[in-house]
Design a protein around this motif. Structure first.
Motif, mmCIF file in Angstrom:
data_model
loop_
_atom_site.group_PDB
_atom_site.id
_atom_site.type_symbol
_atom_site.label_atom_id
_atom_site.label_comp_id
_atom_site.label_asym_id
_atom_site.label_seq_id
_atom_site.Cartn_x
_atom_site.Cartn_y
_atom_site.Cartn_z
ATOM 1 N N PHE A 171 6.584 4.829 15.669
ATOM 2 C CA PHE A 171 7.589 3.593 15.898
ATOM 3 C C PHE A 171 6.749 2.197 14.892
ATOM 4 O O PHE A 171 5.179 2.382 15.694
ATOM 5 C CB PHE A 171 9.061 2.593 16.277
ATOM 6 C CG PHE A 171 10.176 4.184 16.438
ATOM 7 C CD1 PHE A 171 10.388 3.794 15.652
ATOM 8 C CD2 PHE A 171 9.911 5.313 17.551
ATOM 9 C CE1 PHE A 171 11.971 5.413 16.321
ATOM 10 C CE2 PHE A 171 11.452 5.729 17.858
ATOM 11 C CZ PHE A 171 11.328 5.702 16.763
ATOM 12 N N HIS A 172 6.835 1.928 13.892
ATOM 13 C CA HIS A 172 6.032 0.569 13.081
ATOM 14 C C HIS A 172 7.488 -0.296 13.290
ATOM 15 O O HIS A 172 8.108 0.219 12.376
ATOM 16 C CB HIS A 172 5.224 0.374 12.235
ATOM 17 C CG HIS A 172 5.041 -0.528 12.289
ATOM 18 N ND1 HIS A 172 3.165 -0.818 12.776
ATOM 19 C CD2 HIS A 172 4.554 -0.983 11.511
ATOM 20 C CE1 HIS A 172 2.910 -1.803 11.923
ATOM 21 N NE2 HIS A 172 3.202 -2.199 10.812
ATOM 22 N N ARG A 173 6.369 -2.017 13.349
ATOM 23 C CA ARG A 173 7.853 -2.899 13.356
ATOM 24 C C ARG A 173 8.019 -3.251 12.169
ATOM 25 O O ARG A 173 6.274 -3.984 11.903
ATOM 26 C CB ARG A 173 8.035 -3.760 14.332
ATOM 27 C CG ARG A 173 9.122 -5.113 14.568
ATOM 28 C CD ARG A 173 8.642 -5.968 16.033
ATOM 29 N NE ARG A 173 9.120 -5.408 16.713
ATOM 30 C CZ ARG A 173 8.937 -5.551 18.659
ATOM 31 N NH1 ARG A 173 9.040 -7.364 18.206
ATOM 32 N NH2 ARG A 173 9.122 -5.097 19.350
ATOM 33 N N TYR A 174 8.728 -3.685 11.460
ATOM 34 C CA TYR A 174 7.737 -4.691 10.108
ATOM 35 C C TYR A 174 8.879 -5.610 10.151
ATOM 36 O O TYR A 174 10.205 -5.558 10.735
ATOM 37 C CB TYR A 174 9.080 -3.919 8.773
ATOM 38 C CG TYR A 174 7.969 -2.592 8.755
ATOM 39 C CD1 TYR A 174 7.066 -2.705 7.815
ATOM 40 C CD2 TYR A 174 8.042 -1.566 8.720
ATOM 41 C CE1 TYR A 174 5.455 -1.848 7.501
ATOM 42 C CE2 TYR A 174 6.785 -0.798 8.788
ATOM 43 C CZ TYR A 174 5.971 -0.880 7.948
ATOM 44 O OH TYR A 174 4.977 0.266 7.308
ATOM 45 N N GLN A 220 4.653 -5.633 4.145
ATOM 46 C CA GLN A 220 3.585 -5.341 4.088
ATOM 47 C C GLN A 220 3.599 -4.733 5.404
ATOM 48 O O GLN A 220 2.081 -3.481 5.517
ATOM 49 C CB GLN A 220 3.183 -5.586 2.973
ATOM 50 C CG GLN A 220 3.158 -5.775 1.356
ATOM 51 C CD GLN A 220 4.012 -4.229 0.686
ATOM 52 O OE1 GLN A 220 3.091 -3.023 0.717
ATOM 53 N NE2 GLN A 220 4.716 -4.561 0.693
ATOM 54 N N GLY A 221 3.531 -5.210 6.123
ATOM 55 C CA GLY A 221 2.506 -4.640 7.396
ATOM 56 C C GLY A 221 1.934 -5.789 7.841
ATOM 57 O O GLY A 221 1.032 -5.156 9.140
ATOM 58 N N TYR A 222 1.026 -6.195 7.871
ATOM 59 C CA TYR A 222 0.164 -7.294 7.216
ATOM 60 C C TYR A 222 0.344 -7.978 8.926
ATOM 61 O O TYR A 222 1.207 -8.627 9.219
ATOM 62 C CB TYR A 222 -0.071 -8.171 6.678
ATOM 63 C CG TYR A 222 -0.787 -7.361 5.352
ATOM 64 C CD1 TYR A 222 -2.494 -7.725 5.059
ATOM 65 C CD2 TYR A 222 -0.278 -7.128 4.244
ATOM 66 C CE1 TYR A 222 -3.525 -7.391 4.076
ATOM 67 C CE2 TYR A 222 -1.569 -6.361 2.937
ATOM 68 C CZ TYR A 222 -2.160 -6.606 3.289
ATOM 69 O OH TYR A 222 -2.936 -6.078 2.307
ATOM 70 N N PRO A 223 -0.905 -7.834 9.908
ATOM 71 C CA PRO A 223 -0.738 -9.146 11.029
ATOM 72 C C PRO A 223 -0.884 -10.185 11.072
ATOM 73 O O PRO A 223 -1.206 -10.338 10.114
ATOM 74 C CB PRO A 223 -2.238 -7.787 12.070
ATOM 75 C CG PRO A 223 -2.863 -7.597 10.969
ATOM 76 C CD PRO A 223 -2.183 -7.350 9.581
#
Length: 125
Positions: free
Chosen positions: A18-21, A89-92
């Motif tokens: 899982f990745h939070r966007y 784009q998921g950049y921190p």
């Protein structure tokens, strides 16, 4: 059909990553500049006229240019849209150059004041 008793079951693989966007993240202008450099671009501020920043709703507009050959990637985009793009784009939010958690020279006066207040509170009769 009764809505109260209807249930849907979603089965997921136990090892599914899982990745939070996010739709938007509050990137600083310095972080946006570094992210643009990572993808080989830079932002050029577009002139909007004399005293344009005095009008209500003013927002700076930037031209995104590829550093390598000077090609215009986007002719006009504002900071909010850049923040939305990089978040999607998921950049921190932060990187190794971000100053989170480190005391800055700007806040030393405030920190000295808080220490003085704490000293007064502990040494009152």
């Amino acid at each position: 059909m009764n809505k109260e008793t209807d249930e849907e079951e979603i089965l997921l693989d136990a090892d599914a990553p899982f990745h939070r966007y996010y739709d938007w993240l509050p990137y600083t202008s310095f972080r946006i500049k570094r992210m643009l450099e990572e993808i080989g671009c830079q932002a050029e501020n577009l002139y909007q006229g004399y005293k344009s920043n005095r009008r209500p709703g003013y927002c700076e507009i930037y031209r995104i240019v590829r550093i390598e050959d000077g090609a215009v990637i986007h002719p006009g985009i504002n900071r909010y849209s850049l923040q939305k793009f990089f978040a999607s784009q998921g950049y921190p939010l932060e990187d190794e150059k971000s100053m989170t958690g480190t005391p800055s020279a700007r806040n030393q006066g405030a920190e000295a004041f808080l220490r003085a207040v704490e000293y007064i509170k502990t040494h009152q009769k």
